[in-house]
Scaffold this motif. Sequence first.
Motif, short mmCIF file in Angstrom:
data_model
loop_
_atom_site.label_atom_id
_atom_site.label_comp_id
_atom_site.label_asym_id
_atom_site.label_seq_id
_atom_site.Cartn_x
_atom_site.Cartn_y
_atom_site.Cartn_z
N LEU B 387 10.57 -4.33 4.82
CA LEU B 387 9.79 -3.39 4.02
C LEU B 387 9.13 -2.38 4.94
CD1 LEU B 387 8.42 -2.45 1.36
CD2 LEU B 387 6.60 -4.10 1.85
N PHE B 388 9.36 -1.13 4.68
CA PHE B 388 8.76 -0.07 5.46
C PHE B 388 7.70 0.58 4.57
CE2 PHE B 388 8.23 2.57 8.88
CZ PHE B 388 8.50 3.92 8.66
N TRP B 389 6.46 0.40 4.94
CA TRP B 389 5.35 0.85 4.11
C TRP B 389 4.34 1.57 4.96
CZ3 TRP B 389 0.25 -1.57 3.71
CH2 TRP B 389 -0.54 -1.01 2.69
N LEU B 390 4.05 2.81 4.65
CA LEU B 390 3.11 3.64 5.42
C LEU B 390 3.52 3.59 6.90
CD1 LEU B 390 -0.30 2.65 3.76
CD2 LEU B 390 1.12 4.66 3.31
N LYS B 391 2.68 3.01 7.72
CA LYS B 391 3.02 2.96 9.15
C LYS B 391 3.33 1.54 9.60
CE LYS B 391 0.42 7.03 10.49
NZ LYS B 391 -0.63 7.60 11.33
N TYR B 392 3.84 0.75 8.68
CA TYR B 392 4.14 -0.64 8.99
C TYR B 392 5.57 -0.97 8.58
CZ TYR B 392 -0.93 -0.81 9.14
OH TYR B 392 -2.25 -0.54 9.44
N ASN B 393 6.21 -1.76 9.40
CA ASN B 393 7.53 -2.27 9.06
C ASN B 393 7.47 -3.79 9.11
OD1 ASN B 393 10.32 -2.41 8.58
ND2 ASN B 393 10.73 -2.58 10.78
N PHE B 394 7.54 -4.40 7.93
CA PHE B 394 7.50 -5.86 7.84
C PHE B 394 8.93 -6.38 7.82
CE2 PHE B 394 3.02 -6.16 6.97
CZ PHE B 394 2.70 -4.96 6.36
N PHE B 395 9.18 -7.45 8.55
CA PHE B 395 10.53 -8.02 8.55
C PHE B 395 10.42 -9.54 8.50
CE2 PHE B 395 10.57 -9.38 12.99
CZ PHE B 395 9.63 -8.56 13.57
N LEU B 396 11.47 -10.11 7.91
CA LEU B 396 11.47 -11.56 7.73
C LEU B 396 12.91 -12.03 7.63
CD1 LEU B 396 10.09 -14.31 6.69
CD2 LEU B 396 10.47 -13.39 4.41
N GLY B 408 12.88 -19.67 10.94
CA GLY B 408 12.39 -18.41 10.38
C GLY B 408 11.74 -17.52 11.42
N ILE B 409 11.87 -16.24 11.19
CA ILE B 409 11.17 -15.24 12.01
C ILE B 409 10.51 -14.26 11.06
CG2 ILE B 409 11.44 -13.29 13.59
CD1 ILE B 409 13.72 -14.63 14.86
N ALA B 410 9.25 -13.97 11.33
CA ALA B 410 8.54 -12.97 10.52
C ALA B 410 7.67 -12.14 11.43
CB ALA B 410 7.69 -13.66 9.47
N GLY B 411 7.56 -10.88 11.09
CA GLY B 411 6.74 -10.05 11.96
C GLY B 411 6.49 -8.69 11.37
N VAL B 412 5.77 -7.92 12.12
CA VAL B 412 5.47 -6.55 11.69
C VAL B 412 5.45 -5.64 12.90
CG1 VAL B 412 2.97 -7.01 11.78
CG2 VAL B 412 3.81 -5.09 10.46
N GLU B 413 6.07 -4.48 12.71
CA GLU B 413 5.97 -3.40 13.69
C GLU B 413 5.04 -2.36 13.09
OE1 GLU B 413 10.06 -2.84 16.04
OE2 GLU B 413 10.20 -2.30 13.93
N SER B 414 4.16 -1.81 13.91
CA SER B 414 3.22 -0.85 13.33
C SER B 414 2.99 0.30 14.27
CB SER B 414 1.88 -1.56 13.04
OG SER B 414 1.33 -2.04 14.25
N LEU B 415 2.70 1.45 13.66
CA LEU B 415 2.33 2.63 14.43
C LEU B 415 0.85 2.84 14.16
CD1 LEU B 415 3.88 4.66 16.21
CD2 LEU B 415 3.99 6.16 14.24
N LEU B 416 0.01 2.18 14.93
CA LEU B 416 -1.41 2.18 14.64
C LEU B 416 -2.06 3.54 14.87
CD1 LEU B 416 -2.43 -1.30 16.09
CD2 LEU B 416 -1.87 -0.68 13.73
#
Lengths: 263, 675
Positions: B387-396, B408-416
């Motif tokens: 899910l790419f939302w605002l400045k965050y990319n959530f992945f699972l 399982g792997i879960a995480g978030v990439e963000s452009l703070l």
Amino acid sequence: MFACLMPLLGMSQDFSQLSGGRSAALSHSSVALADPWSICHNQAAMTGVVNTWIGASYEKRYFLNDINLANLAVTQSVGKHALGFCFSFLGFDSYYESKLGLAYAHSFGTQLSAGLKFSYDLLSSPETGRKLRQFNSALGVFIKTSDKLHVGVHLNNINSVWRNPDANLQPMAIRLGLLYRVSEELGITAEAYKQLDLAESIRGGMEYQPGKILAIRLGLATAPFRQTLGMGYCLGQYQVDLSFEYMHVLGGTTNLSLQYELP
Amino acid sequence: MKYLMLWIGFMLSWLLVSQNINEQVNTQLELSQSNGEDQANMEYLAEIYTELRQNPIKINFANAEELAQLGLLNIFQISNLLQYRKQTGAIYTHYELAMIKGFDRSLIEELKPYLDFTTERVLPKISWRDISRSRHEIILRYDRGLQMRAGYRSSTSAGYLGPPYASYFRYRGKVKDLIHFGFSAQKDAGEALISKNNPMLFDHASMFVALKGFGPVRYWVVGDYQVSFSQGLSIWSGGGMGGPGSFAAVKKYSRGISAYAGAEETQFLRGSAIDLKLLPALNLRCFLSFKPIDARLPVGSQSDLEAFTGALITTGLHRTEAELRNKHTNQLLNWGGQVKWRRKNLSLAINTVHYQFRKPIPIAANLYALHRFSGSKLINHSIEANLFWLKYNFFLELASDHNLRWAGIAGVESLLADGFHFSISLRYIDLKYQSFHSSLPSQTSASGERGIHLGLDWEVGSKWRLYFSSGHFQSPWLSYRLDAPASANQATMKLIYTPKRALNLQVLLRVRKDQHNLSSKEAFNQIIQRNRMNIRADLRYQQHSQLWFSWRIEKSMVESEERSTTLLIYQDIGFSFEKLSLDLKARVALIDGSDYTARIYAYESDLLYKFSIPAYYGQALRTYLILKWQASKDISFQSKIGLTSFFDRTIISSGLQQINGRHISNFSFQIRMKI
């Protein structure tokens, strides 16, 4: 006591690099310096020296007169070519080491120079009762990336690759360093020196020249840790450099060198 | 004489503008090597970037997934690029990339070899004219070590069966970027040219034919290929890092299906795979593979009669009778697929992978390998969400095997903030979770791992960039040379300063703490802490397009039962003689190390499409010289000669690889022809 001092006397390292008052004041972080003593530090930098220079230096080391070091250097630069000669002597009657060197450097354009040096090393030791002789070679590269930043690399004792390691008078050594000109007056040097069988030495120095006549220098080095201080005077065709080094365990070393530019 | 030739080249000190895989990828490969990852991984990555160089991504037509295949861009950079392209139309040169947020000077330089700025769309039609204009490339390579190893002197059956040189043949062709075909064949040093198990001139051959962009068929390959889905918990053949080249990235970007015909002999699939666009938002990928694999046979047995085989072998080497006995002693049938749905900023995928071995693989004898795959059947399923939302990319990604063990792997990439890219991921792998062609993230090399991984990529102004990565990992089980549950802590920091385009300074610091057995002959070993630290400084200077320098100082320190250190200092120079069409590159490196434990891995330039990241250890001088001559527009010759001279030993290596002497040298020669 004498055996304990051996690594510091220059017996297991290239003592000819311990030459020149300017280099000594900068804790010998001089592989990227172009001056009359480049023949001893990085022969490739001889192309940065204009005209012909003769230099002599004498170093009084710690508390023993018997381990003082004397150096002589001659450098001539013509166009893209530069030739150099150097002689270094350390020791006394029963024990002494000498090094006779001849070097050639060539400039490839305005920014790159490379140089080769051939030396004849002699060691006279009371333990062996005889003189040990060896020919050695060294390669240097000198790069002026800009007016502000110079980089130098020097690889010493290349011949040791083909020689039995036990038969080497000196192991192979490499120097990698730079000179950064913060301004017209202020320059900073840094260098990493590594000789096989010895701990690496990180060296740095600072040179401040408020005018063309006077220079003030400071330096620090590791393995062993030492601090250096020096001054230089430029009087027309003459240059005089004086330095003082302090090492906590063994005390002080002074170095005086004189350079003369031939007309 | 050979030494004289070496030193003539050395004393010339000319220069070469060399091709490099990629600076960020180099760093990660070096770090991966020092973590003990195998050679197959490296060869697969080299193959990916080789293919990208030959078939660069069309930046004006590529979608997000295709751009992610570069492995150099994160989701925010890709999003900004697509946004820029939408607003301004086509991108004509790499200089324009500097207008896009997140694209700095060093990144653009790394992307350049892999991008095509054509604005002409390729229509899915082929005519005879297109076929007559098809492009082909052939590479022939010869490698040889100049010293005789013990395996070649042995007159018994235990020695190497073949000559001491390696050879490689590579062919690639394409018609209008719609049809690609390739063939590779190779023989490793010591492998016989022709033997009863190998009637061909090469020990390994690989080929493919691939179609691209024909209506709903996005990609279809017959022959050898690789598959990578999601985060690699179910399938990711060929290994590889997957993520944007920065080691600070925690998310992998899969390549889906891609053709393969490289030198790596084990981690690929063989059969057919297809990528279909069923609907604008719906993709289907299917694959089927059947291929022989190497597995260890019990001593004295014969392949056809055995009902089972031992552990699988991934070296791909068949130099001795013992290695040849284990060649193709098992077969693997492998099929599966992925359904992926994408809408705006959300994507969902379901993956399934089935494995069927012709002969079952027994449970490993070693306790640390107890929970690894055994048997003849394995099924993995996984679901993936992005899910790419605002400045965050959530992945699972959540995966399970046929025994309902899960990972399982879960995480978030963000452009703070502008230029401040932060990511975090959590992973959990059940102790008994089994997979085969997957890429389970593992920092402890033990079964079952849980951990947390942080990454930071920060553009501090236009001239500075900071990368930081850290992780804490634990496993409840034993691992190789560790008779206790494992844990590891690791942190890496890299600072890059680029005051101008021609000058680049980098400083890297890496620390790692883990455990291992104390060296002892007792059955139960004492566990001791091991601390590792690497510190490195790199300076690069490009004087002009013909002249290039690089320097490095690196120190590696390992403290466990003893303290080991290695210091490396090297200089690289390269020069291009334009009038002679001749390129040269040389390196001089001095190494001073106490033992092999604190070895340093450093990337070395090599022939085109070849790479090496050797270990520098001991007290030695390492030099090499590379020559490239462009004889004509379509033919080039390349050669590399390298020499390592040791000062602290008179015997190099051991066993069949042993060399009596202080020197080890290698010669390589390559011809490249374009038609």
